[in-house]
Design a protein around this motif. Structure first.
Motif, PDB file in Angstrom:
ATOM      1  N   VAL A  16       6.242  23.807  -2.802  1.00 31.18           N
ATOM      2  CA  VAL A  16       7.101  24.122  -3.949  1.00 31.18           C
ATOM      3  C   VAL A  16       6.318  23.974  -5.247  1.00 31.18           C
ATOM      4  O   VAL A  16       6.439  24.801  -6.156  1.00 31.18           O
ATOM      5  N   VAL A  17       5.491  22.940  -5.354  1.00 31.68           N
ATOM      6  CA  VAL A  17       4.663  22.771  -6.554  1.00 31.68           C
ATOM      7  C   VAL A  17       3.654  23.916  -6.663  1.00 31.68           C
ATOM      8  O   VAL A  17       3.408  24.446  -7.753  1.00 31.68           O
ATOM      9  N   THR A  18       3.069  24.316  -5.536  1.00 36.95           N
ATOM     10  CA  THR A  18       2.146  25.453  -5.551  1.00 36.95           C
ATOM     11  C   THR A  18       2.839  26.713  -6.030  1.00 36.95           C
ATOM     12  O   THR A  18       2.284  27.501  -6.806  1.00 36.95           O
ATOM     13  N   SER A  19       4.077  26.916  -5.569  1.00 36.43           N
ATOM     14  CA  SER A  19       4.861  28.065  -6.029  1.00 36.43           C
ATOM     15  C   SER A  19       5.071  28.016  -7.531  1.00 36.43           C
ATOM     16  O   SER A  19       4.975  29.042  -8.221  1.00 36.43           O
ATOM     17  N   GLU A  20       5.340  26.829  -8.060  1.00 35.71           N
ATOM     18  CA  GLU A  20       5.526  26.666  -9.506  1.00 35.71           C
ATOM     19  C   GLU A  20       4.226  26.920 -10.259  1.00 35.71           C
ATOM     20  O   GLU A  20       4.210  27.563 -11.311  1.00 35.71           O
ATOM     21  N   LEU A  21       3.122  26.438  -9.711  1.00 34.63           N
ATOM     22  CA  LEU A  21       1.821  26.628 -10.350  1.00 34.63           C
ATOM     23  C   LEU A  21       1.392  28.086 -10.346  1.00 34.63           C
ATOM     24  O   LEU A  21       0.724  28.554 -11.270  1.00 34.63           O
ATOM     25  N   LEU A  22       1.789  28.805  -9.299  1.00 34.78           N
ATOM     26  CA  LEU A  22       1.357  30.191  -9.141  1.00 34.78           C
ATOM     27  C   LEU A  22       1.837  31.056 -10.292  1.00 34.78           C
ATOM     28  O   LEU A  22       1.188  32.016 -10.675  1.00 34.78           O
ATOM     29  N   GLY A  23       2.960  30.717 -10.850  1.00 31.63           N
ATOM     30  CA  GLY A  23       3.458  31.519 -11.958  1.00 31.63           C
ATOM     31  C   GLY A  23       3.022  31.012 -13.319  1.00 31.63           C
ATOM     32  O   GLY A  23       3.201  31.706 -14.323  1.00 31.63           O
ATOM     33  N   ARG A  24       2.455  29.800 -13.374  1.00 34.44           N
ATOM     34  CA  ARG A  24       2.149  29.194 -14.664  1.00 34.44           C
ATOM     35  C   ARG A  24       0.658  28.967 -14.907  1.00 34.44           C
ATOM     36  O   ARG A  24       0.161  29.203 -15.999  1.00 34.44           O
ATOM     37  N   VAL A  25      -0.037  28.453 -13.893  1.00 35.48           N
ATOM     38  CA  VAL A  25      -1.418  28.010 -14.083  1.00 35.48           C
ATOM     39  C   VAL A  25      -2.397  28.789 -13.213  1.00 35.48           C
ATOM     40  O   VAL A  25      -3.436  29.257 -13.677  1.00 35.48           O
ATOM     41  N   VAL A  26      -2.060  28.923 -11.938  1.00 40.98           N
ATOM     42  CA  VAL A  26      -2.979  29.504 -10.961  1.00 40.98           C
ATOM     43  C   VAL A  26      -2.733  31.004 -10.839  1.00 40.98           C
ATOM     44  O   VAL A  26      -1.607  31.442 -10.606  1.00 40.98           O
ATOM     45  N   LYS A  27      -3.784  31.774 -10.996  1.00 40.62           N
ATOM     46  CA  LYS A  27      -3.680  33.218 -10.828  1.00 40.62           C
ATOM     47  C   LYS A  27      -3.725  33.575  -9.345  1.00 40.62           C
ATOM     48  O   LYS A  27      -4.263  32.824  -8.536  1.00 40.62           O
ATOM     49  N   GLU A  28      -3.177  34.738  -9.029  1.00 38.73           N
ATOM     50  CA  GLU A  28      -3.132  35.158  -7.627  1.00 38.73           C
ATOM     51  C   GLU A  28      -4.523  35.216  -7.020  1.00 38.73           C
ATOM     52  O   GLU A  28      -4.743  34.753  -5.898  1.00 38.73           O
ATOM     53  N   GLU A  29      -5.493  35.767  -7.765  1.00 35.86           N
ATOM     54  CA  GLU A  29      -6.840  35.879  -7.217  1.00 35.86           C
ATOM     55  C   GLU A  29      -7.486  34.512  -7.000  1.00 35.86           C
ATOM     56  O   GLU A  29      -8.316  34.335  -6.100  1.00 35.86           O
ATOM     57  N   LEU A  70      -5.802  31.806  -6.037  1.00 33.56           N
ATOM     58  CA  LEU A  70      -5.225  31.281  -4.799  1.00 33.56           C
ATOM     59  C   LEU A  70      -5.816  31.994  -3.585  1.00 33.56           C
ATOM     60  O   LEU A  70      -6.111  31.370  -2.569  1.00 33.56           O
ATOM     61  N   LEU A  71      -5.999  33.310  -3.694  1.00 31.28           N
ATOM     62  CA  LEU A  71      -6.575  34.065  -2.582  1.00 31.28           C
ATOM     63  C   LEU A  71      -8.024  33.666  -2.324  1.00 31.28           C
ATOM     64  O   LEU A  71      -8.537  33.863  -1.223  1.00 31.28           O
ATOM     65  N   ALA A  72      -8.691  33.111  -3.346  1.00 27.30           N
ATOM     66  CA  ALA A  72     -10.067  32.626  -3.164  1.00 27.30           C
ATOM     67  C   ALA A  72     -10.105  31.338  -2.355  1.00 27.30           C
ATOM     68  O   ALA A  72     -11.184  30.885  -1.971  1.00 27.30           O
ATOM     69  N   LEU A  73      -8.929  30.765  -2.115  1.00 26.56           N
ATOM     70  CA  LEU A  73      -8.804  29.575  -1.271  1.00 26.56           C
ATOM     71  C   LEU A  73      -8.057  29.997  -0.011  1.00 26.56           C
ATOM     72  O   LEU A  73      -6.839  29.822   0.098  1.00 26.56           O
ATOM     73  N   PRO A  74      -8.747  30.592   0.965  1.00 28.05           N
ATOM     74  CA  PRO A  74      -8.070  31.261   2.089  1.00 28.05           C
ATOM     75  C   PRO A  74      -7.205  30.349   2.943  1.00 28.05           C
ATOM     76  O   PRO A  74      -6.140  30.751   3.402  1.00 28.05           O
ATOM     77  N   HIS A  75      -7.656  29.113   3.174  1.00 22.50           N
ATOM     78  CA  HIS A  75      -6.869  28.207   4.021  1.00 22.50           C
ATOM     79  C   HIS A  75      -5.599  27.770   3.306  1.00 22.50           C
ATOM     80  O   HIS A  75      -4.530  27.688   3.919  1.00 22.50           O
ATOM     81  N   LEU A  76      -5.724  27.536   2.015  1.00 22.74           N
ATOM     82  CA  LEU A  76      -4.551  27.185   1.218  1.00 22.74           C
ATOM     83  C   LEU A  76      -3.575  28.353   1.159  1.00 22.74           C
ATOM     84  O   LEU A  76      -2.354  28.174   1.287  1.00 22.74           O
ATOM     85  N   ALA A  77      -4.102  29.574   0.966  1.00 25.22           N
ATOM     86  CA  ALA A  77      -3.234  30.750   0.897  1.00 25.22           C
ATOM     87  C   ALA A  77      -2.492  30.963   2.213  1.00 25.22           C
ATOM     88  O   ALA A  77      -1.299  31.284   2.218  1.00 25.22           O
ATOM     89  N   ARG A  78      -3.209  30.797   3.341  1.00 22.05           N
ATOM     90  CA  ARG A  78      -2.548  30.955   4.646  1.00 22.05           C
ATOM     91  C   ARG A  78      -1.432  29.943   4.818  1.00 22.05           C
ATOM     92  O   ARG A  78      -0.326  30.280   5.229  1.00 22.05           O
ATOM     93  N   TRP A  79      -1.738  28.680   4.490  1.00 18.66           N
ATOM     94  CA  TRP A  79      -0.730  27.622   4.605  1.00 18.66           C
ATOM     95  C   TRP A  79       0.464  27.897   3.691  1.00 18.66           C
ATOM     96  O   TRP A  79       1.611  27.755   4.093  1.00 18.66           O
ATOM     97  N   PHE A  80       0.184  28.304   2.461  1.00 15.74           N
ATOM     98  CA  PHE A  80       1.259  28.545   1.502  1.00 15.74           C
ATOM     99  C   PHE A  80       2.179  29.662   1.981  1.00 15.74           C
ATOM    100  O   PHE A  80       3.414  29.553   1.906  1.00 15.74           O
ATOM    101  N   LEU A  81       1.608  30.747   2.513  1.00 15.34           N
ATOM    102  CA  LEU A  81       2.438  31.845   3.010  1.00 15.34           C
ATOM    103  C   LEU A  81       3.208  31.433   4.259  1.00 15.34           C
ATOM    104  O   LEU A  81       4.331  31.881   4.481  1.00 15.34           O
ATOM    105  N   THR A  82       2.605  30.590   5.099  1.00 17.84           N
ATOM    106  CA  THR A  82       3.322  30.085   6.270  1.00 17.84           C
ATOM    107  C   THR A  82       4.582  29.351   5.838  1.00 17.84           C
ATOM    108  O   THR A  82       5.668  29.555   6.391  1.00 17.84           O
ATOM    109  N   CYS A  83       4.458  28.479   4.845  1.00 13.59           N
ATOM    110  CA  CYS A  83       5.621  27.746   4.336  1.00 13.59           C
ATOM    111  C   CYS A  83       6.594  28.683   3.632  1.00 13.59           C
ATOM    112  O   CYS A  83       7.805  28.669   3.895  1.00 13.59           O
TER     113      CYS A  83
END
Length: 760
Positions: free
Chosen positions: A178-191, A193-206
């Motif tokens: 949920v915090v990652t979702s909040e950060l995605l719109g405010r601090v972290v750009k999509e590219e 997050l995609l540069a962190l492949p394991h984190l991106a996979r986990w985030f989409l799983t959730c």
């Protein structure tokens, strides 16, 4: 925490009832993402919450100095979102939200603390009102840099894990996602997050979990920088009056609490292992350093070092894809018996007592310093049947063992890493199947294995008879020279079932939604990688249902199983990705199944697509494409893999290529059938609406040469209170192929049966 909340946190989980009335009071200082986390956890735990929106003053009348939120329970009041999360998770210990095992619990706590100190504190700096003392841009830049560093730590941790703590979704995942979702719109750009492949996979799983989606809304890293509008909004109705003692008059935002079930004390359990499973040992890791434990299992390798004064044993007990290294010094009891030339080496079995120490080698955090070694079973495969591994079928070699060879030693192949992983995943899929249908109110029906009805009408049944007692004796015959089955055990011709569907339909027409899950048999002389003579089928039947209901249930079930594999079997899936010639992108492919709805099209549309693809020269098929063919694997896989690049549902097939029990469409040419096709497999599910009109069903049976006397009881269902109903069948082995990446169906069942083979 207040004294009341401390008492609540210390209360026994057995004293908390999931149906108890819980009230959540939210003040303006409770941030939206904090409310979302509590909503997700409550839904995951299936805990009904009555939610009220109050002022800060009203909140302080409940608990002095409380900010943001207060949870009212029968034991008292809880403040702080982390404490509330732990309490809600504790109401359903069976779900393992606070940790699936004692080994996982400290890691759940650790990652919740990480979420607070490394992410939420920084996020709070952005959400606080601007002041003249700090430059907002400078603050944002500093916060962004630190947040990216924290996410890199999380990405590295998730490199070989599906979830942050253990093999199941936990409240730590909820907090972080949920915090990652909040950060995605405010601090972290999509590219970023995609540069962190394991984190991106986990985030989409959730994020693609149905409960997460209901609260966070749809999330896609391919088309949007962040979550879309949430499907679930926080409460908007304020409490009208004081909230003291939980008596505020307010507009309820949640569903009413469910009635509590009778409290029956759980019986005392006697079984307890006298060893620690290696999976648990490795999960606990360095927390066990200095303690003495007992492990038992089979040696994968035994290596001598120090001129024979030290033994290194890699021990596995099948509980996980990993193993533990045991160091045995020359003075340890049992040292001589453990030498490879004495015990036999690979797959000799041991019971070892040892002290947990931090490992000096790479790739593992701990190892065992042996105190006592006992050889339980030697390997007798040396010269002259002496102890040794020279002639052991699974002796290690540089080339490895082919899958064909391993099928010839099917009694031993579970000892290989790949097949052990496949069987653990198979077990998980069986559990996920029962979990899915049980949670939706389906009843599990045991259908017979011996039957007189050919469900498919194809005449591919194995015969069951006791007439052949002596091959030299002639069989009894009728006047016209046919075998007289009236003299047989059942007094009629019988065979092994090809499907439990017809039988389970009888209970669907009395008990509503039902399913069967059991072995089926087909005497089809097929040698392909997709067929077996003995296999397992899952066959649900839905009462008062149409084709749309059938497709929805089938898609939900398949996604549930894939999601369960990703969340529970992550370690095994990661190991299977490393098996040569199997699927190196297994988890990414499974994520593709979860991320979007299955494409739906008619058989006529599918044939039209294939004809256009052939005409354009893009593809050539061995079997020509035309309306009316029974599409083969080459056609199915092309549609799923190349054209749509994902799962599809094909509907309304020609009636002449489908079974007699499928409901005929108004056009008289097609039936209300559906098949789900997936990449690498082709057809994985086949289903239909059942013909509920007596006269039409009787006519269709005659057309397909199904004897009326064999299915008279099935026809009766259409005479005595017939109802529209639908169902589908899924070959369990094909499901296991899907979630493991195994290409040959003979490698996902313990002992495959196919033409010319019935060993073991």
């Amino acid at each position: 925490l207040t004294e009341a909340s401390q008492a609540a946190a210390a209360a026994s989980a057995a004293g908390r009832r999931a149906g108890s009335s819980l009230r959540l009071y939210l003040a303006p200082s409770c941030l939206e993402y904090q409310w979302k986390r509590m909503a997700i956890i409550a839904n995951l735990a299936q805990i009904p919450l009555e939610t009220f929106k109050v002022t800060e003053e009203e909140l302080s009348t409940l608990v002095a100095h409380a900010r943001g939120c207060v949870l009212q329970t029968k034991e008292g009041y809880l403040t702080q979102t982390k404490a509330i999360a732990r309490y809600l998770a504790g109401l359903r210990p069976d779900l393992g939200l606070a940790g699936a095992s004692e080994a996982d619990e400290p890691f759940v706590d650790q990652w919740m603390e990480f979420c607070w100190y490394e992410l939420e504190v920084l996020l709070g700096a952005l959400l606080l009102p601007s002041t003249a003392e700090f430059d907002p841009k400078a603050v944002a830049q500093a916060v962004s840099t630190d947040i990216i560093k924290a996410l890199q730590v999380l990405d590295a941790h998730l490199a070989d894990k599906t979830f942050v703590a253990g093999s199941r979704l936990s409240i730590a995942d909820v907090h972080l996602a949920v915090v990652t979702s909040e950060l995605l719109g405010r601090v972290v750009k999509e590219e970023e997050l995609l540069a962190l492949p394991h984190l991106a996979r986990w985030f989409l799983t959730c994020a693609n979990h149905p409960i997460f989606k209901a609260v966070l809304g749809s999330v896609s890293l391919k088309s949007a920088p962040g979550p879309k509008k949430a499907a679930t909004a926080p409460p908007t109705k304020a409490a009208a009056g004081g909230a003291a003692a939980g008596g505020a008059a307010a507009k309820k935002a949640g569903k009413p609490a469910a009635a509590a079930k009778p409290a029956v004390p759980a019986p005392a359990m006697r079984f307890k292992r006298k060893r620690i499973r290696i999976a648990e040992l490795m999960q606990l890791g360095t927390t066990l350093v200095g303690k003495t434990v007992v492990v038992q299992g089979w040696a994968k390798t035994i290596r001598e070092a120090g001129k024979g004064s030290i033994l290194f044993i890699q021990l596995s007990d099948g509980s996980s894809s990993g193993d533990v290294q045991v160091v045995v010094d020359a003075g340890v009891e049992g040292f001589e018996a453990a030498r490879p030339n004495v015990c036999g080496g690979t797959d000799a079995s041991f019971s070892i007592s040892g002290k947990v120490v931090e490992s000096q080698g790479a790739g593992q955090s701990i190892e065992l310093q042996a105190v006592k070694v006992e050889v339980l079973g030697q390997v007798f495969a040396g010269d002259g049947d002496q102890a040794g591994g020279k002639f052991y079928p699974l002796a290690r070699n540089r080339k490895g063992h082919s899958f064909e060879f391993l099928r010839s030693v099917a009694h031993l192949r579970p000892r290989t890493r790949a097949f052990a992983a496949v069987q653990r995943v198979r077990s998980a899929m069986a559990y996920a199947t029962h979990q899915f249908f049980n949670e939706r109110g389906f009843l599990y029906i045991h259908t017979p294995l011996i039957t007189g009805a050919d469900c498919e009408g194809a005449g591919e049944m194995f015969s069951v008879t006791t007439l052949i007692k002596d091959p030299k004796e002639p069989l009894p015959t009728t006047k016209d020279g046919a075998i007289d089955f009236s003299k047989d055990f059942f007094g009629a011709q019988t065979g092994l079932t090809v499907s439990g569907q017809l039988n389970v339909e009888t209970h669907c027409c009395s008990l509503s939604d039902v399913y069967t899950f059991g072995p089926t048999f087909r005497a089809e002389n097929s040698h392909t990688s997709r067929h077996l003579a003995e296999f397992w089928m899952i066959e649900p039947e839905i009462a008062f249902a149409q084709l749309e209901d059938d497709m929805d249930l089938a898609e939900d079930y398949l996604k549930h199983c894939v999601h369960y594999a990703l969340t529970v079997c992550g370690e095994d899936l990661a190991a299977l990705e490393k098996v040569p010639s199997w699927d190196s992108e297994l988890r990414s492919r499974l994520m593709n199944i979860l991320e979007r709805p299955f494409t739906r099209l008619t058989y006529t549309e599918a044939i039209s697509i294939l004809e256009k693809e052939v005409a354009s020269g893009k593809v050539t098929f061995q079997e020509a494409v035309s309306w009316g063919i029974d599409m083969g694997s080459e056609h199915e896989r092309y549609l799923a893999e190349q054209y749509f690049k994902g799962p599809i549902i094909v509907t309304n097939y020609p009636k002449d290529i489908k079974a007699f029990y499928m409901k005929v469409d108004p056009d008289g040419k097609t039936v209300q059938a559906m098949d789900i096709l997936v990449p690498r497999i082709g057809e994985i599910i086949g289903g239909s609406v059942r013909e509920d009109r007596f006269d039409v069903l009787k006519q269709r049976a005659a057309e397909m040469q199904v004897a009326e006397e064999d299915i008279h009881w099935y026809l009766d269902l259409r005479k005595y209170g017939s109802v529209p109903h639908a169902g589908f069948g899924l070959g369990f082995e094909r499901l296991v192929m899907l979630v493991t990446g195994v290409e040959n169906i003979r490698d996902v069942i313990p002992f495959p049966r196919y033409p010319g083979n019935c060993e073991f």
